[in-house]
Design a protein around this motif. Structure first.
Motif, short mmCIF file in Angstrom:
data_model
loop_
_atom_site.label_atom_id
_atom_site.label_comp_id
_atom_site.label_asym_id
_atom_site.label_seq_id
_atom_site.Cartn_x
_atom_site.Cartn_y
_atom_site.Cartn_z
N HIS A 1 0.83 -1.19 0.00
CA HIS A 1 0.00 0.00 0.00
C HIS A 1 0.87 1.25 0.00
O HIS A 1 2.06 1.19 0.30
CB HIS A 1 -0.92 0.03 1.23
CG HIS A 1 -1.80 -1.18 1.37
ND1 HIS A 1 -2.81 -1.47 0.48
CD2 HIS A 1 -1.79 -2.18 2.30
CE1 HIS A 1 -3.41 -2.60 0.85
NE2 HIS A 1 -2.81 -3.04 1.94
N SER A 2 0.26 2.36 -0.33
CA SER A 2 0.97 3.65 -0.36
C SER A 2 0.01 4.75 0.08
O SER A 2 -1.17 4.50 0.36
CB SER A 2 1.47 3.95 -1.78
OG SER A 2 0.37 4.24 -2.64
N VAL A 3 0.53 5.98 0.10
CA VAL A 3 -0.32 7.11 0.46
C VAL A 3 -1.46 7.27 -0.56
O VAL A 3 -2.55 7.75 -0.21
CB VAL A 3 0.52 8.40 0.55
CG1 VAL A 3 1.05 8.83 -0.81
CG2 VAL A 3 -0.28 9.53 1.20
N TYR A 4 -1.23 6.87 -1.80
CA TYR A 4 -2.30 6.91 -2.81
C TYR A 4 -3.49 6.06 -2.36
O TYR A 4 -4.64 6.50 -2.42
CB TYR A 4 -1.77 6.41 -4.15
CG TYR A 4 -2.84 6.17 -5.19
CD1 TYR A 4 -3.34 7.21 -5.97
CD2 TYR A 4 -3.37 4.89 -5.40
CE1 TYR A 4 -4.33 7.00 -6.91
CE2 TYR A 4 -4.36 4.66 -6.34
CZ TYR A 4 -4.84 5.72 -7.10
OH TYR A 4 -5.83 5.50 -8.02
N ASP A 5 -3.22 4.84 -1.92
CA ASP A 5 -4.29 3.95 -1.48
C ASP A 5 -5.01 4.51 -0.27
O ASP A 5 -6.24 4.40 -0.15
CB ASP A 5 -3.72 2.56 -1.16
CG ASP A 5 -2.97 1.96 -2.33
OD1 ASP A 5 -3.58 1.82 -3.40
OD2 ASP A 5 -1.78 1.66 -2.18
N ARG B 1 -2.69 2.92 9.23
CA ARG B 1 -1.58 2.19 9.85
C ARG B 1 -1.14 0.99 9.02
O ARG B 1 0.01 0.56 9.10
CB ARG B 1 -1.95 1.74 11.26
CG ARG B 1 -3.14 0.79 11.34
CD ARG B 1 -3.40 0.36 12.79
NE ARG B 1 -3.46 1.51 13.66
CZ ARG B 1 -4.57 2.21 13.87
NH1 ARG B 1 -5.71 1.90 13.23
NH2 ARG B 1 -4.57 3.23 14.69
N ASP B 2 -2.04 0.46 8.21
CA ASP B 2 -1.69 -0.71 7.40
C ASP B 2 -0.80 -0.35 6.22
O ASP B 2 -0.22 -1.24 5.58
CB ASP B 2 -2.97 -1.40 6.90
CG ASP B 2 -3.76 -2.02 8.03
OD1 ASP B 2 -3.13 -2.42 9.03
OD2 ASP B 2 -5.00 -2.10 7.94
N ALA B 3 -0.70 0.94 5.90
CA ALA B 3 0.16 1.37 4.79
C ALA B 3 1.51 1.88 5.28
O ALA B 3 2.43 2.09 4.48
CB ALA B 3 -0.54 2.46 3.98
N ILE B 4 1.65 2.10 6.58
CA ILE B 4 2.89 2.64 7.13
C ILE B 4 3.97 1.57 7.18
O ILE B 4 3.71 0.43 7.57
CB ILE B 4 2.64 3.23 8.54
CG1 ILE B 4 1.78 4.48 8.43
CG2 ILE B 4 3.96 3.54 9.25
CD1 ILE B 4 1.34 5.05 9.76
N VAL B 5 5.17 1.94 6.78
CA VAL B 5 6.31 1.04 6.80
C VAL B 5 7.28 1.47 7.90
O VAL B 5 7.69 2.63 7.94
CB VAL B 5 7.04 1.02 5.44
CG1 VAL B 5 8.30 0.16 5.51
CG2 VAL B 5 6.11 0.52 4.34
N GLN B 6 7.61 0.55 8.77
CA GLN B 6 8.63 0.81 9.79
C GLN B 6 9.97 0.38 9.22
O GLN B 6 10.20 -0.80 8.93
CB GLN B 6 8.32 0.03 11.06
CG GLN B 6 9.32 0.32 12.19
CD GLN B 6 9.00 -0.47 13.45
OE1 GLN B 6 7.86 -0.85 13.67
NE2 GLN B 6 10.01 -0.70 14.26
N LEU B 7 10.86 1.33 9.02
CA LEU B 7 12.15 1.06 8.39
C LEU B 7 13.12 0.47 9.40
O LEU B 7 13.48 1.11 10.39
CB LEU B 7 12.72 2.36 7.81
CG LEU B 7 11.84 3.04 6.75
CD1 LEU B 7 12.32 4.46 6.49
CD2 LEU B 7 11.82 2.23 5.46
#
Length: 292
Positions: free
Chosen positions: A95-99, A111-117
């Motif tokens: 997912h991305s900010v677009y979705d 929260r499901d689109a956020i990536v923890q680096l």
């Protein structure tokens, strides 16, 4: 509210590493609590490409993270420059900010689109090259509060949320304007950027005057990609200080090979070479922002 966002590791994983990653996902390490009671909302803004917005955003986010703050970066650039810069492959993201912007919460939570680096000290809501398609739909529906509404789902988990935007004017800028209360303005010390400083500051004033976001203010101007010893650069610094001395950070980010090396290794300069001059300049900016 706590959650376990996606964990992304760069490079080729061994079987043991893959097993460890799966274990970590199933048994997330408790994250440190927020240090602040109120989330700080920032936007990195300059209405010209190549001024160092994404570099500044990533470097400041990393430094604030190293200082113990919980930081989220939202990439609103249709080129997804920062997302690529931290080593994420757009085609491999779920997912991305677009979705997030185009989907109702019942279908996709932010929260499901956020990536923890795993290799850096901040989280990212990844950008998307599809943002150009989202823009007319959001504009026609007058959804200038779309980003604000979706970030409201997660901002209580973060001390700082920083919006990275493109160099050209777009509706994505408006989404950032509505959300962010503070603006970081990176600029090169050249004549082409001088005009964009004035137009960028004018756009912030208009946001306030039109009531779109009465709280919005420019927090700091920082000179990037500075080449020491050039007469024109020195003259521009004097002019900037004379005109915007109350906003101008008293350090510059030097143009060095270390910055290019950091980009090649998908790291902000503050992570790749923390004792380098550019990293120390961005550290000063982070410390300035920390003071509020």
């Amino acid at each position: 509210m706590s959650y376990a966002p996606n964990i992304v590791n760069l490079g080729i994983l061994t079987g043991a590493q893959m097993a460890q990653e799966q274990y970590d996902k199933n048994n997330p390490t408790p994250r440190h609590p927020k240090k602040t009671s109120t989330t700080r909302r920032l936007q990195t803004l300059n209405r010209k490409g190549g001024a160092g917005k994404s570099t500044t955003t990533g470097s400041v986010a990393e430094e604030l993270g190293r200082m113990g703050y919980r930081v989220l970066v939202a990439d609103l650039d249709a080129n997804a420059s920062l997302t690529k810069a931290v080593g994420l492959r757009l085609g491999e993201l779920n997912h991305s900010v677009y979705d997030v912007l185009m989907s109702p919460r019942k279908l996709l939570e932010t929260r499901d689109a956020i990536v923890q680096l795993s290799h850096l000290n901040f989280d990212i809501l990844p950008g998307s090259e599809n943002l150009g398609y989202a823009e007319p739909a959001l504009l026609m529906a007058r959804r200038q509060h779309a980003l604000q509404e979706r970030l409201a789902e997660v901002e209580d988990d973060y001390d700082f949320v920083i919006i990275d935007t493109a160099g050209h004017e777009s509706f994505m800028h408006t989404l950032g304007h509505v959300y962010a209360d503070e603006v970081i303005l990176p600029t090169e010390a050249d004549i082409a950027n001088w005009e964009t400083i004035e137009t960028t500051l004018a756009s912030v004033r208009k946001v306030v005057e039109d009531g779109l976001n009465p709280k919005m203010r420019v927090r700091a101007i920082i000179v990037t990609k500075y080449q020491q010893g050039t007469k024109f650069g020195e003259a521009m610094l004097k002019k900037l200080n004379a005109e915007y001395g109350d906003l101008l950070l008293p350090v510059v980010v030097m143009q060095t090979v270390r910055v290019r090396e950091a980009q090649a290794f998908h790291q902000p300069i503050t992570a790749y070479a923390p004792e380098s001059q550019p990293a120390m300049a961005y550290r000063k900016l982070a410390e300035y922002l920390e003071r509020g």
